[in-house]
Design a protein around this motif. Sequence first.
Motif, PDB file in Angstrom:
ATOM      1  N   GLN A 273       0.962  -1.015   0.156  1.00 49.40           N
ATOM      2  CA  GLN A 273      -0.287  -0.063  -0.082  1.00 49.40           C
ATOM      3  C   GLN A 273       0.862   1.250  -0.119  1.00 49.40           C
ATOM      4  O   GLN A 273       0.326   2.380  -0.511  1.00 49.40           O
ATOM      5  CB  GLN A 273      -0.877   0.042   1.348  1.00 49.40           C
ATOM      6  CG  GLN A 273      -1.585  -1.246   1.674  1.00 49.40           C
ATOM      7  CD  GLN A 273      -3.050  -1.433   0.632  1.00 49.40           C
ATOM      8  OE1 GLN A 273      -3.358  -0.472   0.365  1.00 49.40           O
ATOM      9  NE2 GLN A 273      -3.240  -2.558   0.164  1.00 49.40           N
TER      10      GLN A 273
ATOM     11  N   PHE B 209      -1.954   6.019  -6.297  1.00 46.88           N
ATOM     12  CA  PHE B 209      -3.387   6.560  -6.488  1.00 46.88           C
ATOM     13  C   PHE B 209      -4.245   5.464  -6.156  1.00 46.88           C
ATOM     14  O   PHE B 209      -5.404   5.646  -5.560  1.00 46.88           O
ATOM     15  CB  PHE B 209      -3.549   7.461  -7.776  1.00 46.88           C
ATOM     16  CG  PHE B 209      -3.006   8.918  -7.642  1.00 46.88           C
ATOM     17  CD1 PHE B 209      -3.489   9.743  -6.724  1.00 46.88           C
ATOM     18  CD2 PHE B 209      -1.999   9.103  -8.794  1.00 46.88           C
ATOM     19  CE1 PHE B 209      -2.667  10.923  -6.747  1.00 46.88           C
ATOM     20  CE2 PHE B 209      -1.292  10.133  -8.621  1.00 46.88           C
ATOM     21  CZ  PHE B 209      -1.712  11.089  -7.749  1.00 46.88           C
ATOM     22  N   GLU B 210      -3.864   4.318  -6.850  1.00 47.34           N
ATOM     23  CA  GLU B 210      -4.966   3.104  -6.736  1.00 47.34           C
ATOM     24  C   GLU B 210      -5.053   2.658  -5.273  1.00 47.34           C
ATOM     25  O   GLU B 210      -6.130   2.120  -5.082  1.00 47.34           O
ATOM     26  CB  GLU B 210      -4.496   2.230  -7.772  1.00 47.34           C
ATOM     27  CG  GLU B 210      -3.591   1.189  -7.428  1.00 47.34           C
ATOM     28  CD  GLU B 210      -2.206   1.795  -8.026  1.00 47.34           C
ATOM     29  OE1 GLU B 210      -2.311   2.923  -8.209  1.00 47.34           O
ATOM     30  OE2 GLU B 210      -1.302   1.079  -7.859  1.00 47.34           O
ATOM     31  N   LYS B 211      -4.293   3.108  -4.397  1.00 45.39           N
ATOM     32  CA  LYS B 211      -4.259   2.627  -3.082  1.00 45.39           C
ATOM     33  C   LYS B 211      -4.739   3.658  -1.843  1.00 45.39           C
ATOM     34  O   LYS B 211      -4.850   3.420  -0.903  1.00 45.39           O
ATOM     35  CB  LYS B 211      -2.848   2.058  -2.441  1.00 45.39           C
ATOM     36  CG  LYS B 211      -2.091   1.096  -3.340  1.00 45.39           C
ATOM     37  CD  LYS B 211      -2.896  -0.115  -3.256  1.00 45.39           C
ATOM     38  CE  LYS B 211      -2.154  -1.429  -4.041  1.00 45.39           C
ATOM     39  NZ  LYS B 211      -3.043  -2.410  -4.179  1.00 45.39           N
ATOM     40  N   ILE B 212      -5.025   4.862  -2.544  1.00 41.66           N
ATOM     41  CA  ILE B 212      -5.434   5.922  -1.764  1.00 41.66           C
ATOM     42  C   ILE B 212      -6.952   5.903  -1.432  1.00 41.66           C
ATOM     43  O   ILE B 212      -7.723   5.704  -2.463  1.00 41.66           O
ATOM     44  CB  ILE B 212      -5.427   7.365  -2.235  1.00 41.66           C
ATOM     45  CG1 ILE B 212      -3.740   7.579  -2.174  1.00 41.66           C
ATOM     46  CG2 ILE B 212      -5.918   8.408  -1.447  1.00 41.66           C
ATOM     47  CD1 ILE B 212      -3.118   8.714  -2.898  1.00 41.66           C
ATOM     48  N   GLN B 213      -7.252   5.615  -0.178  1.00 43.20           N
ATOM     49  CA  GLN B 213      -8.723   5.586   0.172  1.00 43.20           C
ATOM     50  C   GLN B 213      -9.452   6.634   0.450  1.00 43.20           C
ATOM     51  O   GLN B 213     -10.824   6.752   0.170  1.00 43.20           O
ATOM     52  CB  GLN B 213      -8.779   4.458   1.451  1.00 43.20           C
ATOM     53  CG  GLN B 213      -8.114   3.415   1.260  1.00 43.20           C
ATOM     54  CD  GLN B 213      -8.788   2.264   0.546  1.00 43.20           C
ATOM     55  OE1 GLN B 213      -9.733   2.171   0.402  1.00 43.20           O
ATOM     56  NE2 GLN B 213      -7.956   1.387  -0.080  1.00 43.20           N
ATOM     57  N   ALA B 214      -8.892   7.735   1.059  1.00 43.17           N
ATOM     58  CA  ALA B 214      -9.561   8.901   1.040  1.00 43.17           C
ATOM     59  C   ALA B 214      -8.391  10.043   0.895  1.00 43.17           C
ATOM     60  O   ALA B 214      -7.315   9.839   1.524  1.00 43.17           O
ATOM     61  CB  ALA B 214     -10.302   8.967   2.368  1.00 43.17           C
ATOM     62  N   ALA B 215      -9.113  11.236   0.576  1.00 41.50           N
ATOM     63  CA  ALA B 215      -8.303  12.504   0.678  1.00 41.50           C
ATOM     64  C   ALA B 215      -8.885  13.603   1.516  1.00 41.50           C
ATOM     65  O   ALA B 215     -10.343  13.582   1.506  1.00 41.50           O
ATOM     66  CB  ALA B 215      -7.885  12.981  -0.768  1.00 41.50           C
TER      67      ALA B 215
ATOM     68  N   ASP C 113      -5.394   9.017   3.136  1.00 39.31           N
ATOM     69  CA  ASP C 113      -5.499   7.944   4.030  1.00 39.31           C
ATOM     70  C   ASP C 113      -5.099   6.772   2.982  1.00 39.31           C
ATOM     71  O   ASP C 113      -5.702   6.720   2.085  1.00 39.31           O
ATOM     72  CB  ASP C 113      -6.830   7.801   4.584  1.00 39.31           C
ATOM     73  CG  ASP C 113      -7.117   6.873   5.697  1.00 39.31           C
ATOM     74  OD1 ASP C 113      -6.071   6.714   6.317  1.00 39.31           O
ATOM     75  OD2 ASP C 113      -7.879   6.519   6.154  1.00 39.31           O
ATOM     76  N   THR C 114      -4.494   5.736   3.529  1.00 33.56           N
ATOM     77  CA  THR C 114      -4.390   4.418   2.965  1.00 33.56           C
ATOM     78  C   THR C 114      -4.641   3.398   3.942  1.00 33.56           C
ATOM     79  O   THR C 114      -4.512   3.474   5.086  1.00 33.56           O
ATOM     80  CB  THR C 114      -2.807   4.381   2.428  1.00 33.56           C
ATOM     81  OG1 THR C 114      -1.850   4.401   3.531  1.00 33.56           O
ATOM     82  CG2 THR C 114      -2.380   5.428   1.412  1.00 33.56           C
ATOM     83  N   ALA C 115      -4.762   2.172   3.220  1.00 35.09           N
ATOM     84  CA  ALA C 115      -5.014   0.974   4.202  1.00 35.09           C
ATOM     85  C   ALA C 115      -3.804   0.590   4.993  1.00 35.09           C
ATOM     86  O   ALA C 115      -2.650   0.859   4.446  1.00 35.09           O
ATOM     87  CB  ALA C 115      -5.434  -0.042   3.611  1.00 35.09           C
TER      88      ALA C 115
ATOM     89  N   LEU D 142      -8.277  13.651  -5.354  1.00 29.97           N
ATOM     90  CA  LEU D 142      -9.576  13.111  -5.553  1.00 29.97           C
ATOM     91  C   LEU D 142      -9.706  12.375  -6.885  1.00 29.97           C
ATOM     92  O   LEU D 142      -9.984  11.307  -7.056  1.00 29.97           O
ATOM     93  CB  LEU D 142     -10.492  13.916  -4.937  1.00 29.97           C
ATOM     94  CG  LEU D 142     -12.085  13.356  -5.229  1.00 29.97           C
ATOM     95  CD1 LEU D 142     -12.624  12.094  -4.712  1.00 29.97           C
ATOM     96  CD2 LEU D 142     -12.930  14.593  -4.859  1.00 29.97           C
TER      97      LEU D 142
ATOM     98  N   ALA E 112      -7.437   9.783  -8.004  1.00 30.22           N
ATOM     99  CA  ALA E 112      -7.624   8.399  -7.195  1.00 30.22           C
ATOM    100  C   ALA E 112      -8.893   7.587  -7.806  1.00 30.22           C
ATOM    101  O   ALA E 112      -9.040   6.475  -7.675  1.00 30.22           O
ATOM    102  CB  ALA E 112      -7.784   8.526  -5.558  1.00 30.22           C
TER     103      ALA E 112
ATOM    104  N   ALA F 203     -12.808  13.554   1.195  1.00 29.79           N
ATOM    105  CA  ALA F 203     -13.367  12.911  -0.090  1.00 29.79           C
ATOM    106  C   ALA F 203     -13.029  11.484  -0.362  1.00 29.79           C
ATOM    107  O   ALA F 203     -12.089  11.014  -0.123  1.00 29.79           O
ATOM    108  CB  ALA F 203     -12.600  13.806  -1.285  1.00 29.79           C
TER     109      ALA F 203
ATOM    110  N   ARG G 282     -13.392   3.513  -3.823  1.00 28.67           N
ATOM    111  CA  ARG G 282     -12.907   2.920  -2.461  1.00 28.67           C
ATOM    112  C   ARG G 282     -13.708   2.524  -1.328  1.00 28.67           C
ATOM    113  O   ARG G 282     -13.483   2.448  -0.110  1.00 28.67           O
ATOM    114  CB  ARG G 282     -11.885   4.096  -1.759  1.00 28.67           C
ATOM    115  CG  ARG G 282     -10.883   4.266  -2.712  1.00 28.67           C
ATOM    116  CD  ARG G 282     -10.010   3.196  -3.171  1.00 28.67           C
ATOM    117  NE  ARG G 282      -8.830   3.797  -4.067  1.00 28.67           N
ATOM    118  CZ  ARG G 282      -8.940   4.094  -5.272  1.00 28.67           C
ATOM    119  NH1 ARG G 282      -9.992   3.521  -6.068  1.00 28.67           N
ATOM    120  NH2 ARG G 282      -7.917   4.287  -5.981  1.00 28.67           N
TER     121      ARG G 282
ATOM    122  N   ALA H 209     -11.345   1.074   3.295  1.00 30.00           N
ATOM    123  CA  ALA H 209     -10.349   0.172   3.902  1.00 30.00           C
ATOM    124  C   ALA H 209      -9.155   1.051   4.448  1.00 30.00           C
ATOM    125  O   ALA H 209      -8.104   0.286   4.859  1.00 30.00           O
ATOM    126  CB  ALA H 209      -9.804  -0.437   2.629  1.00 30.00           C
ATOM    127  N   GLY H 210      -9.476   2.219   4.569  1.00 29.47           N
ATOM    128  CA  GLY H 210      -8.372   3.154   4.965  1.00 29.47           C
ATOM    129  C   GLY H 210      -8.021   2.933   6.472  1.00 29.47           C
ATOM    130  O   GLY H 210      -8.841   2.123   7.015  1.00 29.47           O
ATOM    131  N   THR H 211      -7.178   3.823   7.326  1.00 34.26           N
ATOM    132  CA  THR H 211      -6.867   3.693   8.682  1.00 34.26           C
ATOM    133  C   THR H 211      -7.649   4.711   9.468  1.00 34.26           C
ATOM    134  O   THR H 211      -8.320   4.285  10.294  1.00 34.26           O
ATOM    135  CB  THR H 211      -5.477   3.568   8.857  1.00 34.26           C
ATOM    136  OG1 THR H 211      -4.712   2.952   7.808  1.00 34.26           O
ATOM    137  CG2 THR H 211      -5.076   3.199  10.036  1.00 34.26           C
TER     138      THR H 211
END
Lengths: 556, 166
Positions: free
Chosen positions: A344, A496-502, A521-523, A550, A553, B102, B107, B132-134
């Motif tokens: 990730q 980018f493909e692992k970014i869960q939220a900005a 945020d990433t896993a 955003l 991603a 966002a 996701r 799946a974020g933290t």
Amino acid sequence: MSSELPPDDIVDAEIVESEIVDAETDDGSASSINANAPSQSPPLPEAEDRYLHPLSVIFSLTDLIKQNLLPAVLGIFGAANGDLVYVGLALLFFVPTFLFSLIRYFTIRYRISDGELVVQEGVLFRRVRTVPVERIQNIDMVQGVLHRMLNLAEVRVETASGTKPEAVLKVLSLEEMERLREGVLRHKQTSHTFDENTGEAVAPISQDANGAGLSKKRSSAGELLLKIPFSWLAKAGFASNRGFVLVGLLLGFYFQFAQGKPSEFRVRDFGNWQFLPDDGGLLMNACMIVAGVLIGLLLLRLLGIGWYILRFFGYELRQAGDDFKISCGLLTKVSATIPRKRIQFVSVHRGLIMRWMGLASVRIETAGGAADNSENATTTVARRWFIPVLPEAAVAEIIAELRPGIDLNMERYHWRLLAKRALARFTRIACVVSGAFVAATFLIFGWKWAIAALVAFPALILYAIKKSRSVKYARTDFGVVYRSGVLAKKTSFSFFEKIQAASWRQTPFDRRWKMATLSVDTAAAGPAQHEIDIKYLDEDLAKEEYEQILALAAAR
Amino acid sequence: MTETQSDWNKLDPASVTTNRIVYFIGFAFAVLASVVGGAIAIASELPEPWHWLLPVILVIVNMILLWLAIYWPAIEHRNVRWLTSPVGVEIKKGVFWRHQIAIPWARVQHADVSQGPLARQFSLGNLTIHTAGTKHASIDLEGLSHDVAIELRDKVIRQRKAGDVV
């Protein structure tokens, strides 16, 4: 090989069904079927129940004692004093729990069938856990000294969910472990080809790497990417602060037991030592203290070296197709497999001393085991210490292996710095903090010391200047790159493909200074200890980058 | 930025009422605690300045709490906005400490709608979006009308692309 699989799978599935029926009616008959099972299909361990190694008993007993130290100590204590009540109590506690754990360990069975790993345990309350092989992130192996003598291993199967391994199999023989690994690997391969046939969207990078990797996979050991020689480990240990942790423990013990006679340990008592000349006392004492401190530091560093060698002796990083395999350890041996597409986040850390020696370490984050920040051997090696030490010059090469096709020429990145006003803001904070420090020193120790404390001003202001320049941010075509750190420098890559939220956020102070914090945020953010959370950016830049991240991603 | 400005949605106005009810319950407890505490303090003969200062402080604190209970829910409501765009969901929150997040559609792991007893009376619902974020493993949007929450949840789930994103 893959053409043979489907009919076998069907046969296996039938066996499974009959077994389940048997297991429900009577435990005994289920095990008798198992006794016959190996003769039916020797090359395929699938769909046939497998048990833990019989020696699991020993390990479950040692675990039990480790976890219940108090009753065990009470028992031993009681036995030593001839007090049978305590012994009886300890036995009362241990015998049933031990029996339970025995039963538990011997009822655990697992199998791979229909692309699922099924782990079943319990006698009265039966629990069946089904893990789709596709979702298995990695199968890790830990071997203590005893394990190694007996050719056994503790096996952990991890998925992306939660913080704990999905299944822990304590203990399996090495053969058995290899079988399990092979079984999982084969299922993964067949399902990958299935994915390709249906044109299912899998991450593009992992897909072509997969195609290239299949031929390599034949040699199960894989291609050697990196081997860490003893000398690097020694250097890294020297540079690390590991020793402080150990000394902290020692100091704890010291204060615990030396409480009764504190005067013996005070520094000024050095002056009373008989062999010191009376006249040259001050100078001698100073020398003694300096020498003592130096020796102490050296010992700390030696401890650090010891820790690194214990943990990482014989470190090897191999690449087998799409997977990375790590193995290392002097006494406790760890081997872990990390699938490339599960990575990730990649982070390069360069501490102050490591930078002087031209070394760096690489940490990664994979989904699963996210919040587990303990020094647990597997987690530690596989993520926090993915590569404990390597020459700076080799970093780019390794990252290129982790993520093929990314541009690592950082000179070409469009680096963005903190807002220009950040320096003013830091300086203001530095002045307030040093002012408070000087005032406190004046109140407690008087004006002489307060004058010495004035050093805080230039020191903190210098730090503020360094800090305002140390943070850099770049949005590249593959993801976000973030650098920070004044003394210990960290550079992290997210994709980018692992970014869960900005997100961005602003405190009231931020708004006054027209700044904002940009966060991605990433896993599994955690083990790399370099969260992408960039404070003191220019407000407009942060909001603009937020929009861009955003969009990018979402497009992957 | 300017053309998306109009797409920002507010929460259901009824959420102001429910929040106000919750705040007033809190305020009632605070008044009760102050009356009991103040009575005990005065009865136990405090040293000179405190026996009149303490009641004054308690009254002021309670006045502030009353003001908050009346006005804060509306202020909060004015500052929470949400938006769905072709790329994802965005949520803006905060009066003093502001924050905007966002989540790209792809996701979203799953989304729930929940309803407390008070929310049910006003047919409101809370939407929780899981990733799946933290740090932002779950994002809450409280005080939507229940229908909107359900609609949004279905939209979130519809928009989410199939596939393993971790």
